[in-house]
Design a protein around this motif. Structure first.
Motif, short mmCIF file in Angstrom:
data_model
loop_
_atom_site.label_atom_id
_atom_site.label_comp_id
_atom_site.label_asym_id
_atom_site.label_seq_id
_atom_site.Cartn_x
_atom_site.Cartn_y
_atom_site.Cartn_z
N GLU A 81 7.27 34.13 48.67
CA GLU A 81 7.46 34.65 47.32
C GLU A 81 7.61 36.16 47.36
OE1 GLU A 81 4.53 33.25 44.47
OE2 GLU A 81 4.07 31.57 45.79
N ASN A 82 8.84 36.65 47.33
CA ASN A 82 9.12 38.09 47.23
C ASN A 82 8.34 38.94 48.23
OD1 ASN A 82 10.93 37.82 44.99
ND2 ASN A 82 9.15 37.46 43.70
N ILE A 117 8.76 45.78 44.05
CA ILE A 117 7.84 44.68 44.40
C ILE A 117 7.39 44.82 45.85
CG2 ILE A 117 7.71 42.19 44.83
CD1 ILE A 117 9.37 41.79 42.30
N LYS A 118 8.31 45.13 46.74
CA LYS A 118 7.96 45.28 48.16
C LYS A 118 6.92 46.38 48.35
CE LYS A 118 10.04 45.62 52.72
NZ LYS A 118 11.27 45.71 53.48
N GLN A 119 7.06 47.50 47.63
CA GLN A 119 6.08 48.57 47.71
C GLN A 119 4.74 48.13 47.14
OE1 GLN A 119 7.95 51.74 45.56
NE2 GLN A 119 9.44 52.18 47.17
N ASP A 120 4.78 47.36 46.06
CA ASP A 120 3.54 46.89 45.42
C ASP A 120 2.75 45.94 46.31
OD1 ASP A 120 3.81 48.41 43.17
OD2 ASP A 120 4.59 46.80 41.90
N ILE A 121 3.42 45.21 47.17
CA ILE A 121 2.72 44.27 48.05
C ILE A 121 1.67 45.02 48.86
CG2 ILE A 121 2.96 42.80 50.10
CD1 ILE A 121 5.64 41.85 48.88
N LYS A 122 2.07 46.11 49.50
CA LYS A 122 1.14 46.87 50.33
C LYS A 122 0.24 47.79 49.51
CE LYS A 122 2.00 45.67 54.55
NZ LYS A 122 1.01 45.23 55.48
N ASN A 123 0.77 48.38 48.48
CA ASN A 123 0.00 49.38 47.74
C ASN A 123 -0.96 48.78 46.72
OD1 ASN A 123 1.37 51.41 49.11
ND2 ASN A 123 2.98 51.54 47.57
N ALA A 147 1.15 39.36 53.62
CA ALA A 147 2.45 40.00 53.56
C ALA A 147 3.34 39.37 54.63
CB ALA A 147 2.32 41.50 53.79
N ALA A 148 4.55 39.01 54.25
CA ALA A 148 5.49 38.38 55.18
C ALA A 148 5.74 39.27 56.39
CB ALA A 148 6.80 38.05 54.47
#
Length: 108
Positions: free
Chosen positions: A95-96, A8-14, A66-67
């Motif tokens: 949220e995540n 999920i963390k990778q998907d935020i930016k990508n 993004a946080a």
């Protein structure tokens, strides 16, 4: 092995906070970052809330950031500058790894 949270963390930016897909560059408190603005979700939220102001124009925005770009989750009531306008944070949800921020500005 990556955990679901890592993915999920990778998907935020990508994926989600990607200027070629969903987001655009904006300035928040003078810092440039990628921001998603969501007018449709804001309309749904507005249906649940009624504006209780008289003679005041209320301008609202719902944004996602993004946080890690934004920093600590802002407190309700904090004033932030989005591009050239000041807004008060009326809702802030983490949220995540992403923040959902509902902002409003009043003009007399």
């Amino acid at each position: 092995m990556n955990t679901f949270k890592d993915i999920i963390k990778q998907d935020i930016k990508n994926t989600f906070i990607n200027d070629d897909e969903f987001s655009d560059k904006h300035y928040i408190d003078g810092k440039e970052m990628s921001v998603i603005t969501d007018g449709i979700e804001l309309l749904e939220r507005e249906k649940k809330l009624k504006d209780k102001t008289d003679g005041v124009f209320l301008k609202q925005k719902l944004i996602y950031v993004a946080a890690e770009d934004f920093g600590p989750l802002p407190r309700i009531g904090r004033i932030i500058k989005l591009d050239k306008s000041d807004y008060r944070v009326i809702d802030a949800i983490a949220e995540n790894g992403m923040y959902s921020l509902t902002l409003e500005a009043y003009k007399g």
